[in-house]
Every structure is written in structure tokens, then in C-alpha cells.
Design a protein around this motif. Sequence first.
Motif, short mmCIF file in Angstrom:
data_model
loop_
_atom_site.label_atom_id
_atom_site.label_comp_id
_atom_site.label_asym_id
_atom_site.label_seq_id
_atom_site.Cartn_x
_atom_site.Cartn_y
_atom_site.Cartn_z
N SER A 124 0.84 -1.18 0.00
CA SER A 124 0.00 0.00 0.00
C SER A 124 0.88 1.24 0.00
CB SER A 124 -0.88 -0.01 1.25
OG SER A 124 -1.40 1.26 1.49
N PHE A 125 0.46 2.25 -0.72
CA PHE A 125 1.21 3.50 -0.72
C PHE A 125 0.95 4.32 0.53
CE2 PHE A 125 1.79 2.44 -5.18
CZ PHE A 125 3.14 2.69 -5.30
N GLU A 126 0.11 3.80 1.44
CA GLU A 126 -0.09 4.45 2.73
C GLU A 126 1.20 4.44 3.54
OE1 GLU A 126 -3.43 2.67 4.71
OE2 GLU A 126 -4.71 2.97 2.96
N SER A 127 2.11 3.52 3.20
CA SER A 127 3.37 3.43 3.92
C SER A 127 4.40 4.46 3.44
CB SER A 127 3.95 2.03 3.79
OG SER A 127 4.36 1.79 2.47
N VAL A 128 4.05 5.23 2.40
CA VAL A 128 4.93 6.27 1.87
C VAL A 128 4.42 7.62 2.36
CG1 VAL A 128 5.86 7.34 -0.22
CG2 VAL A 128 5.44 4.87 -0.17
#
Length: 188
Positions: A124-128
Motif C-alpha cells: 500500500s502506498f499508505e506506507s509512503v
Amino acid sequence: MVTNSKIPMKKQYTVSILRPAGNETALIKGIPDSRERIRLNTELMKLYPSLEQVGFYEKTGASTARLEMAGGEFCGNALRSLAFLLLDKNKGAMKIKSSGVDKPLISGVQKVNSAYAQMPIIQSFESVNKISKDLTSVTLSGITHLITTDDSRLNEDVLKIRGKQILSSQGLLTSCPAAGVMFLSKIN
């Protein structure tokens, strides 16, 4: 570079120290319980001040192995170092089950003094997280990477000092199992 030595402690351990991309990594043969891993990590960090991480391994088959980092994190450099060590620097590939990831990853040696490792995919790009113009945080299983374009042309010793300052400014020296800084150079 590979350095093999026996470190006398409560039990005799075989320790190999490798420097993938200048990231000094100790690999200890055998996987003790988590308490002993943390103790050994602390002792080795005292003995070798330039050491950046410690992993524990066991060979599980002809072309398979298991790697557990002291903090339970994933470490790509330790993964490729282990393949380099177990393949005895010879061309080949193996599957390694590593802490911080759910499935075995393919790692190996393609040519002299060059090892590679499959990297886990970000789910997930939520971790960026963009922190500032020149600083981004990427959180993976058990490890946080800060990516910066700041000071990327400094020498290795100065980069390590600068990296520690950046980690400290973000509160990452003690708040997560593992953290690192990647310095990128902007070209054109």
C-alpha cells in the motif's frame, strides 16, 4: 569482504561480517531465541562499532535458508549477504525465508562479488509519507527508510553521521526495530 571469526560467549558462534554497499552486516550461524539474539546483537555492536545490523541464519535445505534479523525486521543487504555467504561466492540462487516478510525471497550471486536479493513489494502506498521537500519516509515490515536528496555527494563517514542526525530528528533511533537513510543524487 567476508570476515569469519568465532566469538566466545555462553555458546560458541560463528560470525561472518560482510560489507554490502558499505553497510556492515554480521551474520551469525544458528538462530537462538529472541532474547539471546538481542544480547548477541548488543555484544557485537560493542565489539564492532561500524556494524550496522546483525542477522542469524540456518540452512534449511540444499538451496533454502532462513534469516532472522536481531530486531525482527527485513534487511535486503543481509539477505543478499547470506546468499553470497551460503553460495560461497559462486554463481547460483536460493530461496531464503526472512524475518519481516511472509514468503521466501529469491537471492543469489550472478557474477564475481555481486549478490542480489528479491525485495518485498509494498502492499500500500499508505506506507509512503512525504515529510518535506527533500525527505520521504517509507515503512516496510519492521523497517522504516528515510529517503533524502540532501547531502548525497558527501563521503561515506560523513553520510553515516548525517544519516544518524536525520534519523534522530525524526525520532527513529529508538521508536522502531530498524531504520535507515537512503541518500539519492538528482541528475538532470
